[in-house]
Enzyme design. Structure first.
Site, PDB file in Angstrom:
ATOM      1  N   ALA A  12       0.609  -0.646  -0.227  1.00 57.79           N
ATOM      2  CA  ALA A  12       0.250  -0.349  -0.544  1.00 57.79           C
ATOM      3  C   ALA A  12       1.098   1.606   0.490  1.00 57.79           C
ATOM      4  CB  ALA A  12      -1.317   0.129   1.187  1.00 57.79           C
ATOM      5  N   TYR A  14       2.765   4.154  -3.014  1.00 53.88           N
ATOM      6  CA  TYR A  14       1.800   5.345  -3.893  1.00 53.88           C
ATOM      7  C   TYR A  14       1.599   4.107  -4.980  1.00 53.88           C
ATOM      8  CZ  TYR A  14       4.639   8.279  -1.943  1.00 53.88           C
ATOM      9  OH  TYR A  14       4.929   8.780  -0.612  1.00 53.88           O
ATOM     10  N   ASN A  38      -0.368  -5.763   3.026  1.00 47.61           N
ATOM     11  CA  ASN A  38       0.538  -4.900   3.808  1.00 47.61           C
ATOM     12  C   ASN A  38       1.070  -5.281   4.629  1.00 47.61           C
ATOM     13  OD1 ASN A  38       1.526  -2.414   2.820  1.00 47.61           O
ATOM     14  ND2 ASN A  38       0.778  -1.191   4.409  1.00 47.61           N
ATOM     15  N   LYS A  39       2.223  -4.686   4.926  1.00 46.45           N
ATOM     16  CA  LYS A  39       2.272  -5.246   6.638  1.00 46.45           C
ATOM     17  C   LYS A  39       2.312  -4.003   7.444  1.00 46.45           C
ATOM     18  CE  LYS A  39       7.484  -5.032   5.500  1.00 46.45           C
ATOM     19  NZ  LYS A  39       8.869  -5.140   5.776  1.00 46.45           N
ATOM     20  N   VAL A  82       4.291  -9.885   2.473  1.00 50.48           N
ATOM     21  CA  VAL A  82       4.167 -10.989   1.886  1.00 50.48           C
ATOM     22  C   VAL A  82       5.766 -11.347   1.827  1.00 50.48           C
ATOM     23  CG1 VAL A  82       4.317 -10.813  -0.869  1.00 50.48           C
ATOM     24  CG2 VAL A  82       2.773  -9.458   0.175  1.00 50.48           C
ATOM     25  N   GLU A 171      18.262  16.032   1.085  1.00 52.14           N
ATOM     26  CA  GLU A 171      16.764  16.644   1.396  1.00 52.14           C
ATOM     27  C   GLU A 171      16.722  15.824   2.526  1.00 52.14           C
ATOM     28  OE1 GLU A 171      13.658  14.826  -0.797  1.00 52.14           O
ATOM     29  OE2 GLU A 171      12.966  16.325  -1.688  1.00 52.14           O
ATOM     30  N   ALA A 316       7.662   8.993  -6.561  1.00 52.53           N
ATOM     31  CA  ALA A 316       6.711   8.520  -6.373  1.00 52.53           C
ATOM     32  C   ALA A 316       5.829   8.620  -7.384  1.00 52.53           C
ATOM     33  CB  ALA A 316       6.446   9.174  -4.879  1.00 52.53           C
TER      34      ALA A 316
HETATM   35  P1  FAD Z   1       6.271   2.338  -1.195  1.00 54.61           P
HETATM   36  O1  FAD Z   1       6.169   3.837  -1.230  1.00 54.61           O
HETATM   37  O2  FAD Z   1       7.810   2.191  -0.984  1.00 54.61           O
HETATM   38  O3  FAD Z   1       5.470   1.517  -0.796  1.00 54.61           O
HETATM   39  C1  FAD Z   1       5.405  -0.102  -0.460  1.00 54.61           C
HETATM   40  C2  FAD Z   1       3.929  -0.197   0.971  1.00 54.61           C
HETATM   41  O4  FAD Z   1       4.786  -1.825   0.360  1.00 54.61           O
HETATM   42  C3  FAD Z   1       4.686   0.017   1.700  1.00 54.61           C
HETATM   43  O5  FAD Z   1       3.695   0.187   2.148  1.00 54.61           O
HETATM   44  C4  FAD Z   1       5.330  -1.163   2.582  1.00 54.61           C
HETATM   45  O6  FAD Z   1       4.944  -1.046   4.140  1.00 54.61           O
HETATM   46  C5  FAD Z   1       4.719  -2.156   1.713  1.00 54.61           C
HETATM   47  N1  FAD Z   1       5.632  -3.404   1.728  1.00 54.61           N
HETATM   48  C6  FAD Z   1       6.823  -3.628   1.326  1.00 54.61           C
HETATM   49  N2  FAD Z   1       6.985  -4.638   1.335  1.00 54.61           N
HETATM   50  C7  FAD Z   1       6.041  -5.821   2.197  1.00 54.61           C
HETATM   51  C8  FAD Z   1       5.861  -7.033   2.445  1.00 54.61           C
HETATM   52  N3  FAD Z   1       7.276  -7.806   1.938  1.00 54.61           N
HETATM   53  N4  FAD Z   1       4.784  -7.252   2.666  1.00 54.61           N
HETATM   54  C9  FAD Z   1       3.766  -6.759   2.784  1.00 54.61           C
HETATM   55  N5  FAD Z   1       4.516  -5.430   2.284  1.00 54.61           N
HETATM   56  C10 FAD Z   1       5.330  -4.266   2.279  1.00 54.61           C
HETATM   57  N6  FAD Z   1       9.454  10.637  -4.741  1.00 54.61           N
HETATM   58  C11 FAD Z   1       9.111  11.880  -5.866  1.00 54.61           C
HETATM   59  O7  FAD Z   1       8.474  10.930  -6.303  1.00 54.61           O
HETATM   60  N7  FAD Z   1       9.122  12.760  -5.332  1.00 54.61           N
HETATM   61  C12 FAD Z   1       9.331  13.171  -4.209  1.00 54.61           C
HETATM   62  O8  FAD Z   1       9.586  14.133  -3.226  1.00 54.61           O
HETATM   63  C13 FAD Z   1      10.532  11.702  -2.959  1.00 54.61           C
HETATM   64  N8  FAD Z   1      11.129  12.179  -1.928  1.00 54.61           N
HETATM   65  C14 FAD Z   1      12.113  10.806  -1.778  1.00 54.61           C
HETATM   66  C15 FAD Z   1      11.876  11.574  -0.160  1.00 54.61           C
HETATM   67  C16 FAD Z   1      12.952   9.661   0.668  1.00 54.61           C
HETATM   68  C17 FAD Z   1      12.873  10.374   1.815  1.00 54.61           C
HETATM   69  C18 FAD Z   1      12.617   8.499  -0.571  1.00 54.61           C
HETATM   70  C19 FAD Z   1      13.237   7.474   0.624  1.00 54.61           C
HETATM   71  C20 FAD Z   1      12.151   8.852  -1.519  1.00 54.61           C
HETATM   72  C21 FAD Z   1      11.628   9.184  -2.607  1.00 54.61           C
HETATM   73  N9  FAD Z   1      11.127   9.578  -3.544  1.00 54.61           N
HETATM   74  C22 FAD Z   1      10.334  10.506  -4.154  1.00 54.61           C
HETATM   75  C23 FAD Z   1      10.924   7.938  -4.605  1.00 54.61           C
HETATM   76  C24 FAD Z   1       9.093   7.179  -3.792  1.00 54.61           C
HETATM   77  O9  FAD Z   1       9.190   7.116  -2.429  1.00 54.61           O
HETATM   78  C25 FAD Z   1       9.413   6.243  -3.807  1.00 54.61           C
HETATM   79  O10 FAD Z   1       9.745   6.010  -5.257  1.00 54.61           O
HETATM   80  C26 FAD Z   1       8.162   5.499  -3.509  1.00 54.61           C
HETATM   81  O11 FAD Z   1       7.718   5.164  -3.045  1.00 54.61           O
HETATM   82  C27 FAD Z   1       7.732   4.140  -4.905  1.00 54.61           C
HETATM   83  O12 FAD Z   1       6.694   3.755  -4.710  1.00 54.61           O
HETATM   84  P2  FAD Z   1       6.191   2.155  -4.833  1.00 54.61           P
HETATM   85  O13 FAD Z   1       4.491   2.207  -4.347  1.00 54.61           O
HETATM   86  O14 FAD Z   1       6.793   1.682  -5.225  1.00 54.61           O
HETATM   87  O15 FAD Z   1       6.867   1.600  -3.292  1.00 54.61           O
HETATM   88  P1  NAD Z   2      20.645   7.592  -5.615  1.00 58.94           P
HETATM   89  O1  NAD Z   2      20.542   6.055  -6.270  1.00 58.94           O
HETATM   90  O2  NAD Z   2      19.418   8.873  -6.471  1.00 58.94           O
HETATM   91  O3  NAD Z   2      21.846   8.151  -5.069  1.00 58.94           O
HETATM   92  C1  NAD Z   2      22.693   7.734  -4.138  1.00 58.94           C
HETATM   93  C2  NAD Z   2      23.959   8.273  -4.373  1.00 58.94           C
HETATM   94  O4  NAD Z   2      24.693   8.226  -3.651  1.00 58.94           O
HETATM   95  C3  NAD Z   2      24.317   9.024  -5.308  1.00 58.94           C
HETATM   96  O5  NAD Z   2      24.607  10.034  -5.963  1.00 58.94           O
HETATM   97  C4  NAD Z   2      25.117   7.826  -5.453  1.00 58.94           C
HETATM   98  O6  NAD Z   2      26.881   8.061  -6.232  1.00 58.94           O
HETATM   99  C5  NAD Z   2      26.262   7.655  -4.013  1.00 58.94           C
HETATM  100  N1  NAD Z   2      26.467   6.889  -3.489  1.00 58.94           N
HETATM  101  C6  NAD Z   2      26.434   4.995  -3.854  1.00 58.94           C
HETATM  102  N2  NAD Z   2      27.200   4.010  -3.462  1.00 58.94           N
HETATM  103  C7  NAD Z   2      28.819   5.259  -2.898  1.00 58.94           C
HETATM  104  C8  NAD Z   2      30.282   4.671  -1.999  1.00 58.94           C
HETATM  105  N3  NAD Z   2      30.310   3.720  -2.175  1.00 58.94           N
HETATM  106  N4  NAD Z   2      30.209   6.114  -1.461  1.00 58.94           N
HETATM  107  C9  NAD Z   2      29.509   7.154  -1.746  1.00 58.94           C
HETATM  108  N5  NAD Z   2      28.392   7.330  -2.619  1.00 58.94           N
HETATM  109  C10 NAD Z   2      28.104   6.345  -3.013  1.00 58.94           C
HETATM  110  O7  NAD Z   2      19.192   6.932  -4.512  1.00 58.94           O
HETATM  111  P2  NAD Z   2      18.438   7.686  -3.196  1.00 58.94           P
HETATM  112  O8  NAD Z   2      18.873   9.416  -3.002  1.00 58.94           O
HETATM  113  O9  NAD Z   2      17.783   7.147  -2.309  1.00 58.94           O
HETATM  114  O10 NAD Z   2      17.241   8.055  -4.883  1.00 58.94           O
HETATM  115  C11 NAD Z   2      16.021   6.739  -4.682  1.00 58.94           C
HETATM  116  C12 NAD Z   2      15.410   6.816  -6.015  1.00 58.94           C
HETATM  117  O11 NAD Z   2      14.132   7.582  -5.014  1.00 58.94           O
HETATM  118  C13 NAD Z   2      15.607   8.359  -7.026  1.00 58.94           C
HETATM  119  O12 NAD Z   2      15.178   8.139  -8.021  1.00 58.94           O
HETATM  120  C14 NAD Z   2      15.477   9.626  -6.409  1.00 58.94           C
HETATM  121  O13 NAD Z   2      15.050  10.299  -7.624  1.00 58.94           O
HETATM  122  C15 NAD Z   2      13.840   9.033  -5.823  1.00 58.94           C
HETATM  123  N6  NAD Z   2      14.448  10.335  -4.834  1.00 58.94           N
HETATM  124  C16 NAD Z   2      13.304  11.675  -5.075  1.00 58.94           C
HETATM  125  C17 NAD Z   2      13.311  12.182  -4.652  1.00 58.94           C
HETATM  126  C18 NAD Z   2      12.698  13.876  -5.013  1.00 58.94           C
HETATM  127  O14 NAD Z   2      12.359  13.569  -6.047  1.00 58.94           O
HETATM  128  N7  NAD Z   2      12.569  15.126  -4.173  1.00 58.94           N
HETATM  129  C19 NAD Z   2      13.434  12.590  -2.916  1.00 58.94           C
HETATM  130  C20 NAD Z   2      14.444  11.171  -2.661  1.00 58.94           C
HETATM  131  C21 NAD Z   2      14.242  10.456  -3.361  1.00 58.94           C
END
Ligand code: FAD
Ligand code: NAD
Length: 402
Positions: A12, A14, A38-39, A82, A171, A316
């Protein structure tokens, strides 16, 4: 097949939330049974986890109870983990039970990828879900309390090391720039004693992002006390340090957080799917190759950007859009109609740099500072609205003043 087809959505996040919501809106109860597994009994905003980890928002703000979104008469909610999908038998194995499906959506999201770096799994914190993020918040505050109350003070205890300057790392340090002064005031500790160090292997932060925006972000963060160590590849993580570069320099810290990358749920490999870097490269209609009734979406899937010849980044924004197409395609399958291919509508990317600063591109236009920060809050609130409706926007929406 059963008299009434059973659609099972795993996860559950996005992708899963949007699939289930759209299915309830477009299918009548007679057309199909919908099950969401969902977990936890809540959805969390993964895109807000850096704020939970820094402690700039409460973890409850980032959670939505699933029973508040879905009518249990319409969507059967199962709170369980799962473990595996038995594709030959149309069966899903959960930790505590199992269930069958006619149509399956795998939307189990991401897990942190350590790339096998020695000691990372054991010694670093991850921004992976609500619980892991809360642990970081609590650990940081614990280090402040410990420092304050110890007779022989070790300034390294106050250092926060963040490995990786992708969007998550950037971030997160932006939020730390807000939180640390607050903690220093609370525990009467000199701000200059607290180091926040971001370590990145590439020669610049956000390696694949617009250079001008990246420079803006770096300067903004440095002006608020964030230190960057660029071109510094982390070789190992020990209990109290990262080991960095060819000369194996040790950077000591009391809190170590790894934000170096993500990969798809391990359920994919447990279920025998063919993987590329931990995810399944799906067909244009979001089905797993060779599977008529299994869709894989969100961070579990690589969806090819045919124009650029590489997959779209996992976000997301994309996962939510996958959910919409996936629900349409399941409906099409139920009615023996042709499926549509997923088309990504890229609205842009905005990264927060703390409460009142951000940068990014929206519909191709570059944004900086307060206007970008405002846009980021609009995006966050829109996501709440799309997943949970007006009720959640009013209850959990972001109205933090600048
Ligand atoms: P998730 O959001 O990861 O959801 C997975 C769901 O599955 C969760 O509810 C989890 O509890 C459940 N689940 C997992 N494993 C199991 C299991 N084995 N059994 C049952 N349930 C399970 N993207 C953007 O577009 N804009 C942003 O600003 C942005 N900011 C981010 C900031 C951070 C700090 C992080 C970490 C990521 C960010 N991302 C952003 C990336 C974005 O969060 C992910 O791409 C997005 O969450 C993926 O959505 P999803 O539905 O695939 O999975
Ligand atoms: P990422 O893969 O985008 O970034 C990981 C970073 O770690 C890279 O810059 C890489 O060079 C560095 N790295 C990897 N191995 C290393 C090592 N051994 N030593 C030092 N540096 C190392 O991962 P993320 O930031 O977790 O993002 C994951 C996904 O989530 C991406 O697709 C991102 O676009 C998305 N996301 C989006 C937003 C947003 O849109 N605001 C915010 C957070 C995450």
């Amino acid at each position: 097949m059963n008299a009434k087809p059973k659609i099972v959505v795993l996860g559950a996040g996005y992708g899963g939330m949007m699939t289930a919501r759209k299915l309830t809106q477009t299918l009548s109860p007679e057309e199909a049974e919908i099950v969401l597994v969902n977990k936890h009994n809540y959805h969390y905003e993964s895109t807000w986890l850096h704020e939970v980890a820094a402690g700039t928002i409460n973890h409850n703000q980032a959670r939505i109870m699933l029973s508040d979104v879905f009518n249990p008469n319409r969507v059967r909610l199962i709170y369980d983990s799962v473990e595996e999908v038995k594709r030959d038998e149309n069966r899903v194995i959960l930790e505590n039970s199992e269930l069958t499906y006619d149509y399956l959506v795998i939307s189990l999201g991401f897990v942190t990828n350590t790339f096998g770096i020695k000691g990372m799994e054991e010694n670093a914190f991850f921004i992976q879900d609500i619980d892991s993020s809360q642990l970081i918040r609590d650990h940081i505050e614990y280090q402040f309390v410990k420092y304050k109350n110890s007779e022989e003070k070790n300034d390294d205890d106050l250092t926060i090391l963040v490995g990786g300057s992708g969007f998550t790392g950037i971030e997160f340090v932006g939020e730390l720039a807000e939180k640390v002064p607050e903690l220093c005031k609370k525990y009467d500790i000199d701000r200059y004693k607290v180091k926040i160090i971001n370590v990145e292997a590439a020669p610049r932060i956000l390696p694949s992002f617009d250079e001008e925006l990246v420079e803006y972000a770096k300067q903004s963060l440095e002006s608020r006390g964030i230190e960057f160590r660029l071109g510094a590849k982390i070789q190992e993580c020990k209990e109290d340090c990262f080991v960095v570069g060819d000369d194996h320099e040790e950077i000591k810290a009391g809190t170590i957080v790894w934000t170096g990358g993500v990969t798809g749920s391990p359920v994919l490999s447990n279920s025998g799917f063919e993987l590329t870097k931990g995810k399944v490269t799906v067909d244009g209609d979001l089905r797993a190759p060779g599977e008529d009734n299994i869709f894989i979406i969100g961070d579990c899937a690589w969806v090819m950007n045919e124009k650029e010849g590489r997959p779209f980044p996992p976000t997301a924004q994309a996962a939510t859009q996958h959910g919409i197409t996936c629900a349409k395609n399941i409906k099409a399958l139920l009615h023996n109609q042709p499926l549509e291919n997923f088309v990504f509508d890229d609205k842009g990317t905005v990264a927060s740099l703390g409460i009142s600063d951000a940068m990014g591109t929206v519909y191709g236009k570059k944004l900086y500072g307060k206007s970008a920060a405002t846009m980021k809050k609009v995006v966050d609130n829109r996501s709440l609205y799309m997943l949970g409706g007006m009720k959640f926007l009013l209850k959990k929406g972001k109205v933090r003043p600048f």
